[in-house]
Scaffold this motif. Structure first.
Motif, PDB file in Angstrom:
ATOM      1  N   THR A  11      -0.797 -10.589   3.831  1.00 24.46           N
ATOM      2  CA  THR A  11      -0.770  -9.771   2.606  1.00 24.46           C
ATOM      3  C   THR A  11      -1.298  -8.358   2.839  1.00 24.46           C
ATOM      4  O   THR A  11      -1.140  -7.495   1.977  1.00 24.46           O
ATOM      5  CB  THR A  11      -1.588 -10.438   1.485  1.00 24.46           C
ATOM      6  OG1 THR A  11      -2.936 -10.595   1.932  1.00 24.46           O
ATOM      7  CG2 THR A  11      -0.993 -11.775   1.083  1.00 24.46           C
ATOM      8  N   CYS A  12      -1.913  -8.112   3.980  1.00 23.54           N
ATOM      9  CA  CYS A  12      -2.454  -6.780   4.300  1.00 23.54           C
ATOM     10  C   CYS A  12      -1.407  -5.939   5.034  1.00 23.54           C
ATOM     11  O   CYS A  12      -0.920  -6.332   6.091  1.00 23.54           O
ATOM     12  CB  CYS A  12      -3.711  -6.928   5.153  1.00 23.54           C
ATOM     13  SG  CYS A  12      -4.364  -5.346   5.733  1.00 23.54           S
ATOM     14  N   PRO A  13      -1.055  -4.764   4.504  1.00 21.37           N
ATOM     15  CA  PRO A  13      -0.072  -3.905   5.171  1.00 21.37           C
ATOM     16  C   PRO A  13      -0.515  -3.486   6.573  1.00 21.37           C
ATOM     17  O   PRO A  13       0.313  -3.329   7.466  1.00 21.37           O
ATOM     18  CB  PRO A  13       0.048  -2.692   4.256  1.00 21.37           C
ATOM     19  CG  PRO A  13      -0.600  -3.050   2.981  1.00 21.37           C
ATOM     20  CD  PRO A  13      -1.513  -4.192   3.238  1.00 21.37           C
ATOM     21  N   MET A  14      -1.810  -3.308   6.768  1.00 17.50           N
ATOM     22  CA  MET A  14      -2.304  -2.924   8.089  1.00 17.50           C
ATOM     23  C   MET A  14      -2.063  -4.045   9.103  1.00 17.50           C
ATOM     24  O   MET A  14      -1.649  -3.791  10.231  1.00 17.50           O
ATOM     25  CB  MET A  14      -3.786  -2.568   8.020  1.00 17.50           C
ATOM     26  CG  MET A  14      -4.328  -2.065   9.329  1.00 17.50           C
ATOM     27  SD  MET A  14      -6.012  -1.490   9.079  1.00 17.50           S
ATOM     28  CE  MET A  14      -6.472  -1.220  10.762  1.00 17.50           C
ATOM     29  N   LEU A 147      -2.129  -6.941  -5.116  1.00 14.63           N
ATOM     30  CA  LEU A 147      -1.236  -6.918  -6.266  1.00 14.63           C
ATOM     31  C   LEU A 147      -0.505  -8.243  -6.388  1.00 14.63           C
ATOM     32  O   LEU A 147      -0.173  -8.859  -5.378  1.00 14.63           O
ATOM     33  CB  LEU A 147      -0.218  -5.785  -6.119  1.00 14.63           C
ATOM     34  CG  LEU A 147      -0.792  -4.367  -6.062  1.00 14.63           C
ATOM     35  CD1 LEU A 147       0.328  -3.371  -5.791  1.00 14.63           C
ATOM     36  CD2 LEU A 147      -1.516  -4.025  -7.335  1.00 14.63           C
ATOM     37  N   PRO A 148      -0.182  -8.662  -7.596  1.00 12.47           N
ATOM     38  CA  PRO A 148       0.645  -9.858  -7.747  1.00 12.47           C
ATOM     39  C   PRO A 148       2.030  -9.581  -7.170  1.00 12.47           C
ATOM     40  O   PRO A 148       2.467  -8.435  -7.080  1.00 12.47           O
ATOM     41  CB  PRO A 148       0.696 -10.084  -9.255  1.00 12.47           C
ATOM     42  CG  PRO A 148       0.192  -8.837  -9.885  1.00 12.47           C
ATOM     43  CD  PRO A 148      -0.576  -8.082  -8.858  1.00 12.47           C
ATOM     44  N   ALA A 149       2.747 -10.622  -6.816  1.00 12.06           N
ATOM     45  CA  ALA A 149       4.035 -10.499  -6.131  1.00 12.06           C
ATOM     46  C   ALA A 149       5.002  -9.582  -6.852  1.00 12.06           C
ATOM     47  O   ALA A 149       5.660  -8.752  -6.235  1.00 12.06           O
ATOM     48  CB  ALA A 149       4.651 -11.874  -5.926  1.00 12.06           C
TER      49      ALA A 149
END
Length: 153
Positions: A11-14, A147-149
């Protein structure tokens, strides 16, 4: 050798970004691509990395859409690796790492390379993050919210 855990679904963009460019050879290939290198031999000579490792990193960067293989610009039978728009989007990351390295990894007066503006020949200014109202943004002034999906895009 142990297989790396994939971070593609994190879930983390990094974490997802590091799944693609998070090893030294991939980032150095990208650095060299920004410096104008396009051919396997150029990357191999610059990096001094084993050919099988370089081949693996280039293949992955092409599969992930960071680089693309195109016919050689000189009309020869070779192919060249060029940055895609996705790859060019890594420019601030590469510059940020360079600036961090310059600031923290060299003794005063120790020689190193510098990134210069092509037109002026002057050093590229340090990257600074700013708030929406123009103030310098420090890490203490930020937080991460999942954020929620449905709202994620």
């Amino acid at each position: 050798m142990a297989q790396r855990k994939s971070l593609k679904a994190d879930t983390c963009p990094m974490a997802r970004a590091l799944d693609i460019v998070g090893d030294q050879w991939s980032l150095l290939v990208i650095r060299d691509a920004f410096d104008g290198m396009k051919r396997f031999g150029e990357f191999q000579q610059s990096l001094g990395v084993a050919k099988n490792i370089l081949s693996d990193r280039l293949k992955n960067l092409v599969q992930e859409g960071v680089l693309e293989l195109v016919p050689a610009s000189d009309g020869s039978a070779y192919q060249e690796y060029v940055l895609t728009a996705k790859g060019k989007g890594l420019f601030p990351v590469v510059v940020g790492l360079r600036h961090w390295g310059e600031a923290h990894l060299y003794a005063r007066g120790e020689p190193h390379s510098v990134l210069l503006e092509r037109d002026s020949g002057k050093p590229v200014p340090k990257i600074e993050l700013r708030t929406r109202d123009g103030k310098q943004l420090d890490p203490d002034a930020t937080f991460v919210k999942k954020l929620p999906a449905k709202a994620a895009r």
